[in-house]
Motif scaffolding. Structure first.
Motif, short mmCIF file in Angstrom:
data_model
loop_
_atom_site.label_atom_id
_atom_site.label_comp_id
_atom_site.label_asym_id
_atom_site.label_seq_id
_atom_site.Cartn_x
_atom_site.Cartn_y
_atom_site.Cartn_z
N SER A 36 -1.31 16.59 -6.74
CA SER A 36 -0.56 15.38 -7.01
C SER A 36 -0.18 15.35 -8.50
N GLN A 55 -1.76 17.20 0.85
CA GLN A 55 -2.28 17.59 2.16
C GLN A 55 -1.17 18.12 3.05
N ALA A 56 -0.04 17.44 3.09
CA ALA A 56 1.10 17.90 3.89
C ALA A 56 1.62 19.24 3.36
N ALA A 57 1.65 19.39 2.03
CA ALA A 57 2.10 20.66 1.43
C ALA A 57 1.13 21.78 1.78
N TRP A 58 -0.18 21.49 1.75
CA TRP A 58 -1.19 22.48 2.09
C TRP A 58 -1.06 22.89 3.55
N ASP A 59 -0.87 21.92 4.44
CA ASP A 59 -0.70 22.19 5.87
C ASP A 59 0.54 23.04 6.12
N ARG A 60 1.64 22.71 5.45
CA ARG A 60 2.89 23.47 5.60
C ARG A 60 2.71 24.91 5.13
N CYS A 100 3.07 18.01 -5.86
CA CYS A 100 3.55 17.57 -4.55
C CYS A 100 3.39 16.06 -4.39
N ASP A 101 4.29 15.44 -3.66
CA ASP A 101 4.13 14.03 -3.31
C ASP A 101 2.94 13.85 -2.38
N ASP A 102 2.74 14.83 -1.51
CA ASP A 102 1.66 14.76 -0.52
C ASP A 102 0.96 16.12 -0.47
#
Length: 133
Positions: free
Chosen positions: A127, A86-91, A82-84
């Protein structure tokens, strides 16, 4: 002889539910769904992530231990770069993934977090190691 890694197949109780979950939780897109709805492939880059209905294992003469959300995770994981993270985990969490471990920086320079999918499969959200110097 040449060998290369081509795809991973997860045997699941409901292929269309797995597709919907992976689209919502991880933003993956469907590449192919067989008319029987017992086999599908997701767009994931060089290596294909596939889903097959659990009954396909029996059809292929295979005995499997079905993955279930309440069971201990199997001894493998799917890693999604993932590029991000944390954002992927949150999603993924917002889409119904079971949080296992939030993303954290590792000593080798990668950021890694874990969730479990709707059938209990362990999914690493990380990452890209190719960007680590």
């Amino acid at each position: 002889m040449t060998v290369r890694f081509g795809y991973t197949i997860l045997y699941v109780p409901d292929v269309t539910a797995a597709i919907a979950f992976y689209e919502t939780a991880f933003g993956l897109k469907l590449r192919f769904l067989h008319e029987s709805k017992l086999y599908a492939e997701m767009e994931t880059g060089a290596v294909t992530l596939s889903f097959a209905g659990e009954e396909m294992a029996e059809t292929n003469g295979l005995a499997i231990r079905p993955g279930r959300k309440g069971d201990l995770a199997a001894g493998f994981e799917i890693a999604l770069i993932c590029d991000d993270p944390q954002a992927a985990w949150d999603r993924a969490k917002a889409a119904g993934a079971t949080p296992v471990k939030p993303p954290e920086a590792k000593p080798w320079g990668q950021t890694v977090g874990y969730v479990r999918d709707l059938n209990g499969c362990l999914v690493e959200l990380c990452s890209d190691m190719s960007t680590v110097a």
